[in-house]
Design an enzyme around this catalytic site. Structure first.
Site, mmCIF file in Angstrom:
data_model
loop_
_atom_site.group_PDB
_atom_site.id
_atom_site.type_symbol
_atom_site.label_atom_id
_atom_site.label_comp_id
_atom_site.label_asym_id
_atom_site.label_seq_id
_atom_site.Cartn_x
_atom_site.Cartn_y
_atom_site.Cartn_z
ATOM 1 N N SER A 156 0.868 -1.190 0.000
ATOM 2 C CA SER A 156 0.000 0.000 0.000
ATOM 3 C C SER A 156 0.895 1.228 0.000
ATOM 4 O O SER A 156 2.043 1.164 0.443
ATOM 5 C CB SER A 156 -0.859 0.002 1.270
ATOM 6 O OG SER A 156 -1.419 1.279 1.492
ATOM 7 N N TYR A 169 -2.856 -0.818 10.422
ATOM 8 C CA TYR A 169 -2.735 -1.056 8.972
ATOM 9 C C TYR A 169 -1.394 -0.533 8.446
ATOM 10 O O TYR A 169 -0.663 -1.247 7.738
ATOM 11 C CB TYR A 169 -3.910 -0.378 8.250
ATOM 12 C CG TYR A 169 -3.961 -0.631 6.763
ATOM 13 C CD1 TYR A 169 -4.511 -1.801 6.257
ATOM 14 C CD2 TYR A 169 -3.473 0.316 5.854
ATOM 15 C CE1 TYR A 169 -4.576 -2.029 4.886
ATOM 16 C CE2 TYR A 169 -3.534 0.087 4.486
ATOM 17 C CZ TYR A 169 -4.092 -1.082 4.008
ATOM 18 O OH TYR A 169 -4.151 -1.308 2.644
HETATM 19 P P1 NAD Z 1 -11.174 -6.266 -0.508
HETATM 20 O O1 NAD Z 1 -11.750 -6.173 0.857
HETATM 21 O O2 NAD Z 1 -12.094 -6.298 -1.663
HETATM 22 O O3 NAD Z 1 -10.216 -7.529 -0.634
HETATM 23 C C1 NAD Z 1 -9.530 -8.116 0.419
HETATM 24 C C2 NAD Z 1 -9.710 -9.609 0.269
HETATM 25 O O4 NAD Z 1 -8.895 -10.280 1.227
HETATM 26 C C3 NAD Z 1 -11.165 -10.033 0.526
HETATM 27 O O5 NAD Z 1 -11.594 -10.867 -0.534
HETATM 28 C C4 NAD Z 1 -11.078 -10.802 1.829
HETATM 29 O O6 NAD Z 1 -12.029 -11.826 1.946
HETATM 30 C C5 NAD Z 1 -9.663 -11.342 1.757
HETATM 31 N N1 NAD Z 1 -9.157 -11.750 3.065
HETATM 32 C C6 NAD Z 1 -9.131 -11.032 4.205
HETATM 33 N N2 NAD Z 1 -8.634 -11.778 5.204
HETATM 34 C C7 NAD Z 1 -8.316 -12.988 4.655
HETATM 35 C C8 NAD Z 1 -7.763 -14.174 5.173
HETATM 36 N N3 NAD Z 1 -7.446 -14.282 6.468
HETATM 37 N N4 NAD Z 1 -7.569 -15.216 4.335
HETATM 38 C C9 NAD Z 1 -7.891 -15.129 3.019
HETATM 39 N N5 NAD Z 1 -8.436 -14.024 2.479
HETATM 40 C C10 NAD Z 1 -8.643 -12.975 3.299
HETATM 41 O O7 NAD Z 1 -10.171 -5.040 -0.616
HETATM 42 P P2 NAD Z 1 -8.969 -4.750 -1.632
HETATM 43 O O8 NAD Z 1 -8.859 -3.292 -1.674
HETATM 44 O O9 NAD Z 1 -9.133 -5.508 -2.880
HETATM 45 O O10 NAD Z 1 -7.721 -5.293 -0.804
HETATM 46 C C11 NAD Z 1 -6.757 -6.182 -1.348
HETATM 47 C C12 NAD Z 1 -5.367 -5.773 -0.892
HETATM 48 O O11 NAD Z 1 -5.064 -4.500 -1.438
HETATM 49 C C13 NAD Z 1 -5.205 -5.631 0.620
HETATM 50 O O12 NAD Z 1 -3.973 -6.198 1.017
HETATM 51 C C14 NAD Z 1 -5.185 -4.133 0.824
HETATM 52 O O13 NAD Z 1 -4.460 -3.758 1.964
HETATM 53 C C15 NAD Z 1 -4.493 -3.695 -0.452
HETATM 54 N N6 NAD Z 1 -4.706 -2.284 -0.785
HETATM 55 C C16 NAD Z 1 -5.926 -1.830 -1.189
HETATM 56 C C17 NAD Z 1 -6.059 -0.490 -1.506
HETATM 57 C C18 NAD Z 1 -7.366 0.091 -1.978
HETATM 58 O O14 NAD Z 1 -7.461 1.319 -2.123
HETATM 59 N N7 NAD Z 1 -8.382 -0.688 -2.271
HETATM 60 C C19 NAD Z 1 -4.979 0.374 -1.386
HETATM 61 C C20 NAD Z 1 -3.776 -0.124 -0.953
HETATM 62 C C21 NAD Z 1 -3.636 -1.461 -0.673
#
Ligand code: NAD
Length: 269
Positions: A156, A169
């Site tokens: 991130s 986080y």
């Molecule tokens: P999201 O909530 O759609 O996806 C996260 C996924 O991780 C979900 O499908 C959830 O079920 C899964 N998950 C959570 N805990 C888990 C576990 N213990 N075992 C297996 N799966 C698990 O959100 P996203 O934005 O797609 O997030 C994905 C990644 O991207 C994360 O690591 C997040 O920190 C990172 N991220 C997202 C953003 C953003 O703006 N969306 C920005 C920076 C980083």
């Protein structure tokens, strides 16, 4: 099938964790479009993983779903066992699963701290360690890829930008940064490449409430002028796990529309 504007990942197997939604789902679809066989990991049974699989299959790609909580050692080992049983050796791993539990520091419970660290950091360690073990077991297959294995972490911009009310986080992603670089340094001589993508604001469930309530404020932080889409990240991951980036290891690619450029300084600070 391999889409013409994506590097080819034909003949390779990829695992994507947390792939039933958001960036994981978008990336799983793109890796399949690039020709990889994709294992869609999801934590708990819901229809969303099925939808990702359906999308991939309808487009002519190959995918299967495997349940597993990546914060649990036995589940991570089981995920790789099942992936190998179905598709054979694993070439590509996108460690993407993550979550937020936002709270002011004075109010944050140990459970809220542990919930985030156990998935975003310990989970990344478990998935990364298992990926390295399985790449070693598989060995180099030069007919398929120049590298023995490709591991990409989903970090991130908050591995670099402090984030009030989300210390758990930001600490998890800051830790992930050096976890990634340390593993990359350790395994490079084995031709295993380890990198990260660091998304800015991407339209997923993780920030749905903020996008609905504070979109204008969010856009002020993004010089490029739009919130990102999961495919913006997925295309970078596809490149990072392809031979087109074969000389890149230990790097973080910020996929953030310029968020890390400190846009507040545009007006002379
Ligand atoms: P999201 O909530 O759609 O996806 C996260 C996924 O991780 C979900 O499908 C959830 O079920 C899964 N998950 C959570 N805990 C888990 C576990 N213990 N075992 C297996 N799966 C698990 O959100 P996203 O934005 O797609 O997030 C994905 C990644 O991207 C994360 O690591 C997040 O920190 C990172 N991220 C997202 C953003 C953003 O703006 N969306 C920005 C920076 C980083």
């Amino acid at each position: 099938m391999a889409s013409s504007d994506l590097p080819s990942l034909k003949g390779q197997t990829a695992i994507v964790t947390g792939a039933s939604s958001g960036i994981g789902a978008g990336t799983a679809i793109i890796l399949a479009e690039a020709g990889a066989r994709v294992v869609v990991n999801y934590r708990s049974k819901d229809d969303a993983a099925e939808t990702v699989i359906d999308t991939i299959r309808k487009a002519g790609g190959e995918a299967t779903e495997v349940q597993g909580d990546i914060s649990k050692e036995e589940d991570v080992i089981g995920l790789f066992d099942e992936a190998e049983r179905i598709y054979g050796p694993v070439d590509i791993v996108f460690s993407n699963a993550g979550l937020q539990r936002d709270k002011a520091i004075g109010e944050m419970t140990l459970d809220e701290w542990n919930a985030v660290i156990s998935v975003n950091l310990t989970g990344a360690f478990l998935v990364g360690r298992e990926a390295i073990r399985r790449f070693r077991k598989k060995g180099l297959r030069e007919d398929v890829s120049a590298a023995m294995g490709k591991l990409v972490f989903d970090s991130s911009v908050h591995q670099r930008i402090p984030w009030a009310f989300r210390a758990n986080y930001a600490a998890s992603k800051g830790g992930l940064h050096l976890l990634m670089e340390s593993i990359a340094q350790e395994v490079a001589e084995e031709k295993i490449r380890v990198n990260a993508v660091a998304p800015g604001a991407i339209a997923t469930n993780i920030n749905k409430a903020e996008r609905e309530s504070h979109l204008d404020e969010m856009l002020k932080l993004i010089p490029y002028g739009r919130v990102g889409e999961p495919a913006d990240v997925g295309r970078v991951v596809a490149w990072l796990v392809s031979d087109a980036s074969d000389y890149i290891t230990g790097q973080t690619i910020y996929v953030d529309g310029g968020m890390t450029l400190y846009p507040g300084f545009r007006g002379n600070g």
